[in-house]
Write an enzyme that holds these catalytic residues in place. Structure first.
Site, mmCIF file in Angstrom:
data_model
loop_
_atom_site.group_PDB
_atom_site.id
_atom_site.type_symbol
_atom_site.label_atom_id
_atom_site.label_comp_id
_atom_site.label_asym_id
_atom_site.label_seq_id
_atom_site.Cartn_x
_atom_site.Cartn_y
_atom_site.Cartn_z
ATOM 1 N N HIS A 102 0.848 -1.197 0.000
ATOM 2 C CA HIS A 102 0.000 0.000 0.000
ATOM 3 C C HIS A 102 0.877 1.238 0.000
ATOM 4 O O HIS A 102 1.940 1.270 0.637
ATOM 5 C CB HIS A 102 -0.892 0.000 1.246
ATOM 6 N N TYR A 154 0.290 9.135 -0.556
ATOM 7 C CA TYR A 154 0.876 10.422 -0.192
ATOM 8 C C TYR A 154 -0.133 11.500 -0.539
ATOM 9 O O TYR A 154 -0.787 11.436 -1.590
ATOM 10 C CB TYR A 154 2.216 10.651 -0.895
ATOM 11 N N GLY A 210 -16.870 11.210 -1.810
ATOM 12 C CA GLY A 210 -15.985 10.803 -2.899
ATOM 13 C C GLY A 210 -16.604 9.669 -3.701
ATOM 14 O O GLY A 210 -17.684 9.162 -3.380
ATOM 15 N N ARG A 211 -15.911 9.265 -4.749
ATOM 16 C CA ARG A 211 -16.424 8.207 -5.610
ATOM 17 C C ARG A 211 -16.213 6.852 -4.934
ATOM 18 O O ARG A 211 -15.078 6.423 -4.713
ATOM 19 C CB ARG A 211 -15.717 8.247 -6.965
ATOM 20 N N SER A 248 -13.869 4.196 -6.428
ATOM 21 C CA SER A 248 -12.456 4.550 -6.315
ATOM 22 C C SER A 248 -11.958 4.396 -4.890
ATOM 23 O O SER A 248 -10.823 3.963 -4.656
ATOM 24 C CB SER A 248 -12.236 5.986 -6.800
#
Length: 348
Positions: A124, A127, A298-299, A302
């Site tokens: 994973h 940043y 958010g999506r 994703s």
């Protein structure tokens, strides 16, 4: 560790970002996504990333790249996002109440790779950069989650990222490695998610290096003993984040190349799928990136592309004594000094 919001705001304001800060960080995050995705395609040799661009109704968007059914990577997601808005989610305000009332901006790249071969570890990376008025910070890190671990692989991963840290501050790795062990910890299981790596957050160049929620933990104790280092500018921190991002491929690709042809059977595959369940548990219960993404609308596809494509749970699983699976629990899911490991050095 400072907890007073006025002190925090004063700290954050001492070194304001340059006018083009958002554009520069955004460009780097996109370039990092490009570089990692292209290299992973080359390493895999079969799989290709499919890009899905998306927009967030409240402001911003991103591009999600997913590889499925590659020769090496069963599923790999490498994402970039750049979002902004008026109201901050509770997950941010709990830690940084001084950001309330400001328009906010966040950008970053995040990635989770799930190899098919159980001898190749999951990895994973994330940043990110955040601004809200005069309040700003960098955060992120990378961590390794093996299923059938090798000490030399864990050492290589840690030594590579330590090298990136040491170019910028002699104590970055020492604090941020401990912070990673603390963060990627499943409290309800009493075990770390993997062999750790690097994790930091709320870095704006002032105050102690550790700025997490556990003042009695190893990271906080070590950081408090150091005291506050000299002020670091926005430019210095951005350069550090770039160094860390660019250290990812050298830290991980050699491990993939060393392990991906190792033969395995049903036992190894079933254990890998069982241990992937821990990844699901962490991402859905503790992962702050997942929480932030969902709280800011958010999506969803994703946000959750970090989850493995296949996973299994088994009630009351216990590894056989003296087995490779038992070694994972007894040694590798406990913090170790991997950066100083040598072939003649044993881990406990």
């Amino acid at each position: 560790m400072l907890t007073n919001s006025l002190h925090r705001q004063t700290e954050s304001s001492k070194s304001l970002p340059p006018a083009d800060a958002k554009a520069r960080v955004s460009q780097f995050m996109k370039q990092l996504q490009d570089k990692i995705a292209q290299t992973l395609e080359d390493v895999d040799g079969v799989g290709k990333f499919q890009q899905d661009s998306w927009e967030r109704p409240e402001g911003g968007g991103g591009r999600s790249r997913v590889m499925r059914e590659g020769a090496i990577f069963e599923q790999a997601g490498v994402g970039f996002s750049e979002v902004w808005g008026e109201h901050l989610p509770p997950s941010i305000l709990t830690q940084r109440p001084d950001a309330e009332g400001h328009r906010w901006y966040a950008t970053g790249t995040s990635m989770v790779l799930h190899p098919r071969n159980p001898y190749v570890p999951t990895v994973h990376l994330n940043y990110r950069y955040f601004e809200a008025g005069p309040v700003w910070w960098f955060g992120g890190g990378a961590d390794l989650t093996p299923y059938y671990p090798f000490a030399e692989d864990a050492a290589h991963f840690h030594q590579t990222i330590k090298g990136a840290c040491d170019k910028h501050h002699s104590e970055y790795y020492q604090v941020f490695k401990r912070w990673c062990d603390e963060y990627f910890y499943l409290k309800h299981r009493g075990e770390t998610r993997g062999v750790g790596g690097l994790f930091f957050d709320y870095q704006h160049g002032e105050g102690e290096l550790y700025r997490g929620p556990h003042p009695d933990g190893e990271a906080a104790i070590y950081s408090n003993q150091l005291g506050a280092p000299e002020s670091r500018s926005w430019e210095e921190l951005f350069t550090f984040v770039q160094e860390c991002g660019n250290a990812f491929l050298p830290s991980y690709v050699p491990i993939v190349e060393r392990r991906h042809n190792t033969e395995y059977g049903d036992r190894q595959r079933n254990f890998q799928l069982y241990r992937r369940g821990r990844y699901v548990e962490f991402n859905l219960v503790y992962d702050r990136g997942t929480i932030f993404g969902l709280q800011t609308n958010g999506r969803t596809e994703s946000i959750l592309m970090s989850l493995p494509p296949l996973v299994r749970w088994e009630y009351g699983y216990q590894p056989e004594p003296n087995s490779p699976e038992a070694q994972l629990y007894e040694t590798f899911l406990k913090p170790q000094d991997w950066a100083n490991w040598t072939p003649n050095h044993s881990v406990e």
